[in-house]
Design a protein around this motif. Structure first.
Motif, mmCIF file in Angstrom:
data_model
loop_
_atom_site.group_PDB
_atom_site.id
_atom_site.type_symbol
_atom_site.label_atom_id
_atom_site.label_comp_id
_atom_site.label_asym_id
_atom_site.label_seq_id
_atom_site.Cartn_x
_atom_site.Cartn_y
_atom_site.Cartn_z
ATOM 1 N N LYS A 17 0.871 -0.864 -0.051
ATOM 2 C CA LYS A 17 -0.311 0.265 0.197
ATOM 3 C C LYS A 17 0.761 1.545 -0.732
ATOM 4 C CE LYS A 17 -3.731 -1.826 2.404
ATOM 5 N NZ LYS A 17 -5.564 -1.666 0.858
ATOM 6 N N ILE A 18 0.227 2.421 -0.364
ATOM 7 C CA ILE A 18 1.090 4.274 0.033
ATOM 8 C C ILE A 18 1.135 4.765 1.052
ATOM 9 C CG2 ILE A 18 1.091 5.963 -1.425
ATOM 10 C CD1 ILE A 18 0.159 4.873 -4.503
ATOM 11 N N ILE A 19 2.136 4.901 1.170
ATOM 12 C CA ILE A 19 1.783 5.082 2.713
ATOM 13 C C ILE A 19 2.609 6.638 2.732
ATOM 14 C CG2 ILE A 19 1.726 3.207 3.575
ATOM 15 C CD1 ILE A 19 5.297 3.665 4.292
ATOM 16 N N GLY A 20 2.980 7.136 1.409
ATOM 17 C CA GLY A 20 3.718 8.324 1.563
ATOM 18 C C GLY A 20 4.143 8.840 0.791
ATOM 19 N N SER A 21 5.304 9.850 1.040
ATOM 20 C CA SER A 21 6.472 10.504 -0.719
ATOM 21 C C SER A 21 7.053 11.410 -0.386
ATOM 22 C CB SER A 21 5.224 11.637 -1.135
ATOM 23 O OG SER A 21 5.287 12.127 -2.446
ATOM 24 N N THR A 22 8.414 11.502 -1.387
ATOM 25 C CA THR A 22 9.124 12.443 -0.797
ATOM 26 C C THR A 22 10.366 12.632 -1.891
ATOM 27 O OG1 THR A 22 11.805 11.605 0.030
ATOM 28 C CG2 THR A 22 10.822 9.809 -0.467
ATOM 29 N N ARG A 23 10.819 13.055 -2.331
ATOM 30 C CA ARG A 23 11.038 13.940 -3.894
ATOM 31 C C ARG A 23 13.081 14.273 -3.689
ATOM 32 N NH1 ARG A 23 6.684 18.379 -4.130
ATOM 33 N NH2 ARG A 23 6.078 17.416 -3.567
ATOM 34 N N TYR A 24 13.711 13.828 -4.205
ATOM 35 C CA TYR A 24 14.895 15.172 -4.802
ATOM 36 C C TYR A 24 14.289 16.092 -4.717
ATOM 37 C CZ TYR A 24 17.463 10.369 -5.020
ATOM 38 O OH TYR A 24 18.430 9.531 -5.013
ATOM 39 N N LEU A 25 14.671 17.459 -4.921
ATOM 40 C CA LEU A 25 14.365 18.747 -5.016
ATOM 41 C C LEU A 25 15.405 19.570 -5.317
ATOM 42 C CD1 LEU A 25 12.220 20.732 -2.424
ATOM 43 C CD2 LEU A 25 12.594 18.321 -1.552
ATOM 44 N N ASN A 26 14.933 20.578 -5.485
ATOM 45 C CA ASN A 26 16.368 21.950 -5.436
ATOM 46 C C ASN A 26 17.334 21.321 -5.992
ATOM 47 O OD1 ASN A 26 14.873 24.523 -4.148
ATOM 48 N ND2 ASN A 26 15.945 24.028 -2.377
ATOM 49 N N VAL A 27 17.583 20.448 -7.170
ATOM 50 C CA VAL A 27 18.283 19.982 -7.718
ATOM 51 C C VAL A 27 19.141 21.110 -8.794
ATOM 52 C CG1 VAL A 27 18.559 18.529 -9.772
ATOM 53 C CG2 VAL A 27 16.587 17.539 -8.435
ATOM 54 N N ASP A 28 20.422 20.816 -7.964
ATOM 55 C CA ASP A 28 21.393 21.563 -8.881
ATOM 56 C C ASP A 28 22.557 20.778 -9.612
ATOM 57 O OD1 ASP A 28 23.799 23.257 -9.764
ATOM 58 O OD2 ASP A 28 23.834 24.533 -7.521
ATOM 59 N N SER A 29 22.360 20.258 -10.776
ATOM 60 C CA SER A 29 23.034 19.637 -11.609
ATOM 61 C C SER A 29 23.974 19.798 -11.991
ATOM 62 C CB SER A 29 22.025 19.739 -12.949
ATOM 63 O OG SER A 29 22.262 19.970 -13.704
ATOM 64 N N LYS A 30 24.260 20.995 -12.018
ATOM 65 C CA LYS A 30 25.517 21.426 -12.863
ATOM 66 C C LYS A 30 26.833 21.550 -11.534
ATOM 67 C CE LYS A 30 28.180 26.063 -13.755
ATOM 68 N NZ LYS A 30 28.108 27.812 -13.610
ATOM 69 N N ASN A 31 26.147 21.270 -10.602
ATOM 70 C CA ASN A 31 26.942 21.368 -9.279
ATOM 71 C C ASN A 31 27.017 19.889 -8.215
ATOM 72 O OD1 ASN A 31 28.636 23.772 -9.150
ATOM 73 N ND2 ASN A 31 26.939 24.884 -8.673
ATOM 74 N N ARG A 32 26.246 18.883 -8.854
ATOM 75 C CA ARG A 32 25.816 17.710 -8.724
ATOM 76 C C ARG A 32 25.409 17.800 -6.914
ATOM 77 N NH1 ARG A 32 31.226 16.632 -9.914
ATOM 78 N NH2 ARG A 32 31.412 15.373 -7.995
ATOM 79 N N ARG A 33 24.511 18.748 -6.648
ATOM 80 C CA ARG A 33 23.887 18.879 -5.547
ATOM 81 C C ARG A 33 21.692 18.449 -5.419
ATOM 82 N NH1 ARG A 33 26.912 21.689 -1.314
ATOM 83 N NH2 ARG A 33 25.134 22.502 -0.653
ATOM 84 N N VAL A 34 21.780 17.777 -4.768
ATOM 85 C CA VAL A 34 20.077 17.843 -4.469
ATOM 86 C C VAL A 34 20.140 18.102 -3.292
ATOM 87 C CG1 VAL A 34 20.008 16.341 -6.010
ATOM 88 C CG2 VAL A 34 20.238 15.065 -4.368
ATOM 89 N N GLU A 35 18.794 18.098 -3.109
ATOM 90 C CA GLU A 35 17.851 18.216 -1.300
ATOM 91 C C GLU A 35 17.164 17.652 -1.394
ATOM 92 O OE1 GLU A 35 14.727 20.145 0.700
ATOM 93 O OE2 GLU A 35 15.323 21.724 -0.326
ATOM 94 N N ILE A 36 16.855 16.047 0.095
ATOM 95 C CA ILE A 36 16.156 15.596 -0.041
ATOM 96 C C ILE A 36 15.015 15.998 0.798
ATOM 97 C CG2 ILE A 36 15.245 13.327 1.375
ATOM 98 C CD1 ILE A 36 17.953 12.121 -0.315
ATOM 99 N N GLY A 37 13.882 16.480 0.203
ATOM 100 C CA GLY A 37 12.676 16.252 1.536
ATOM 101 C C GLY A 37 11.055 16.140 0.484
ATOM 102 N N ALA A 38 10.418 17.357 1.193
ATOM 103 C CA ALA A 38 8.766 16.657 1.056
ATOM 104 C C ALA A 38 8.628 15.652 1.614
ATOM 105 C CB ALA A 38 8.366 17.330 -0.170
ATOM 106 N N THR A 39 8.955 15.100 2.631
ATOM 107 C CA THR A 39 8.570 14.088 3.005
ATOM 108 C C THR A 39 8.118 14.007 3.809
ATOM 109 O OG1 THR A 39 11.002 13.115 2.297
ATOM 110 C CG2 THR A 39 10.155 11.784 3.723
#
Length: 201
Positions: A79-101
């Protein structure tokens, strides 16, 4: 040229993270209703009437290469129990935020969050070769702040008056990160915690 982040399913022992799809809407609304999560003033969990807009934003940001949203599925119940995501993606500098969890109340304070974060961190550092992964949360969300610290992240600082919420409240945002040079140790710690948690079940 392909976007840096490509939709991918990530699977562990407890959970499967699948790329978010509009067909997940009803089950996501049901999961958010377990505990009326949107009532917590310091979080941004969608209420059922707002689920369409929430998902549209996530999927539009994915299309623009700025995010990669996942739906979290409990493998035991399927069963689906929630959500999460990579966001504020900065591909040039190879950085992501893990959030909206967020997770249905019934699976909070279980091993689910630790495994989700482990899967996302492993993919970020070992496949995307990120140099840093960020976490951000509301100053007043002490449970979230403590959970991020338990992952092995370090606090970078506080962005004061960072946002204004729908009620006009000013939000201070606490920023944490894990660096690529720290991943090996953080990974060892998370794997130990997950193994120890499994042995108690």
């Amino acid at each position: 040229m392909k976007p840096w982040l490509q939709p991918i399913a990530l699977e562990g022992e407890l959970v499967r993270l699948e790329p978010m799809q509009k067909t997940h809407k009803v089950d996501l609304a049901f999961a958010a209703s377990d505990g009326n999560l949107w009532e917590l003033w310091y979080t941004t969990v969608p209420s059922p009437p707002n689920m369409d807009a929430y998902m549209d934003t996530a999927l539009n940001e994915q299309q623009a290469g700025l995010a990669l949203p996942f739906t979290v599925i409990d493998k035991k119940s399927n069963k689906i129990i929630g959500s999460t995501r990579y966001l504020n993606v900065d591909s040039k500098n190879r950085r992501v935020e893990i959030g909206a969890t967020w997770y249905a109340q019934r699976v909070q304070r279980t091993g689910i969050n630790t495994e989700c974060k482990y899967l996302l961190l492993r993919h970020a550092f070992e496949t995307l070769t990120c140099i840093a992964v960020e976490f951000r949360t509301h100053f007043h969300n002490h449970s979230s702040r403590n959970a991020i610290l338990r992952l092995g992240a370090k606090q970078d600082g506080i962005l004061r008056n960072h946002r204004v919420d729908a009620e006009g409240n000013l939000r201070d945002t606490v920023v944490f990160s894990i660096l690529d040079s720290e991943w090996k140790t953080v990974k060892t710690s998370l794997e130990f915690k997950m193994k120890r948690g499994a042995s108690k079940q």
